[in-house]
Enzyme design. Sequence first.
Site, short mmCIF file in Angstrom:
data_model
loop_
_atom_site.label_atom_id
_atom_site.label_comp_id
_atom_site.label_asym_id
_atom_site.label_seq_id
_atom_site.Cartn_x
_atom_site.Cartn_y
_atom_site.Cartn_z
N LEU A 186 41.18 33.84 36.25
CA LEU A 186 40.60 35.14 36.57
C LEU A 186 39.41 35.35 35.66
O LEU A 186 39.41 34.88 34.52
CB LEU A 186 41.61 36.27 36.35
CG LEU A 186 42.85 36.34 37.25
CD1 LEU A 186 43.76 37.48 36.78
CD2 LEU A 186 42.47 36.52 38.71
N ASP A 187 38.39 36.06 36.15
CA ASP A 187 37.25 36.40 35.29
C ASP A 187 37.72 37.26 34.12
O ASP A 187 38.75 37.95 34.21
CB ASP A 187 36.21 37.20 36.08
CG ASP A 187 35.54 36.38 37.17
OD1 ASP A 187 35.62 35.15 37.12
OD2 ASP A 187 34.94 37.01 38.06
N ARG A 188 36.96 37.24 33.04
CA ARG A 188 37.29 38.03 31.86
C ARG A 188 37.54 39.50 32.21
O ARG A 188 38.48 40.12 31.71
CB ARG A 188 36.15 37.94 30.84
CG ARG A 188 36.38 38.79 29.58
CD ARG A 188 35.06 38.99 28.84
NE ARG A 188 34.54 37.73 28.32
CZ ARG A 188 34.78 37.27 27.09
NH1 ARG A 188 35.52 37.98 26.25
NH2 ARG A 188 34.28 36.12 26.71
N ARG A 211 33.21 39.25 43.98
CA ARG A 211 32.13 40.09 43.46
C ARG A 211 30.84 39.86 44.25
O ARG A 211 30.13 40.81 44.62
CB ARG A 211 31.93 39.80 41.97
CG ARG A 211 33.16 40.15 41.13
CD ARG A 211 33.13 39.51 39.76
NE ARG A 211 32.02 40.01 38.94
CZ ARG A 211 31.78 39.59 37.70
NH1 ARG A 211 32.56 38.66 37.14
NH2 ARG A 211 30.77 40.09 37.02
#
Length: 329
Positions: free
Chosen positions: A139-141, A245
């Site tokens: 997962l992205d930060r 995103r």
Amino acid sequence: MSAVQQREVHSDEDGMRLDRWFSLHFPQLGFGRLQKLIRNGEVKVDRSKVATNTRLSPGQIVRIPPIDDPGVVKPAKVSSEDAAFIRSLILYEDDDIYVLNKPFGLAVQGGSGTFRHIDGMLKSLPNKKGEAPRLVHRLDRDTSGCLVVAKSHAAASHFGTVFRSRSARKIYWAVVAGNPTPRQGEISCFLGKRKTLDGEQVVVVKNGTPSAQHSMSYYSTTDTASRRFAWVTLKPVTGRTHQLRVHMAQLGTPIINDPRYFNIENWQGAAGLGDGLHLHARRIALPLRSGDRLDVSAPLPPHMQQTFDALGFDAARYDAQSGDPEAGA
């Protein structure tokens, strides 16, 4: 260890890289020292020379030379604080996996200038064989929510196959600027990367562009707050970097507080909204090794709950278990 050893590769180590096998069985041996032993032919598999990235098979015999060396790296100390923190994130646990509720703002893996991350803290929870839990996906930060971590190499192999075969069902929630048109649909495009002043950015590119990757997501508008905000449920079919995103930005309804892909000039927010990227890995469903199917949900992070409250979105009312955006999946 001052004598040569011969060790057999176990069945649950099938496909493991040689360097990772040594990391499991001889954690005191530094990587540089291991590379030197392999280059010199002192490490062999079934009496043949090998490389550090050689994949092992059950029944193979690994030759381990004497590895006493004053320059070896000692195993990292297990941190009770890290162990307690990781345990506080557990949504589900069995003999094979943890499902963690990853917090917003915490990196999954290390990188330039990143020293505190999930992957590093997992070393504080070794299994009975001394193996640290392994990440199965990422997962992205700044994305919160469900993160699957395998407890062993065998479990990681199983769940890695599950994710590669798209047998895992992932549902994300996002709050976006504007209302998607149409309210429900599919986003399919090719993505590539370009360099910017602050690093790489993912962009939509034409099919045939070098390194272009096809991406696909389903989306559905769950609720709206006038025409300025929408709560969107997302299901990624592929798993490209920053895919959701970029897809929402491409649709003209970027995720609010996205530092890379929010592209509406002179946009004004609303009072009471939370700070931070509004993208949350809400649910994950996947087949277990036992044959059962797991379905886990993660509660909203505080900043998104604040926004839901401000905009009048009711997570409990609209958290449908059967109407998710996956038509044609």
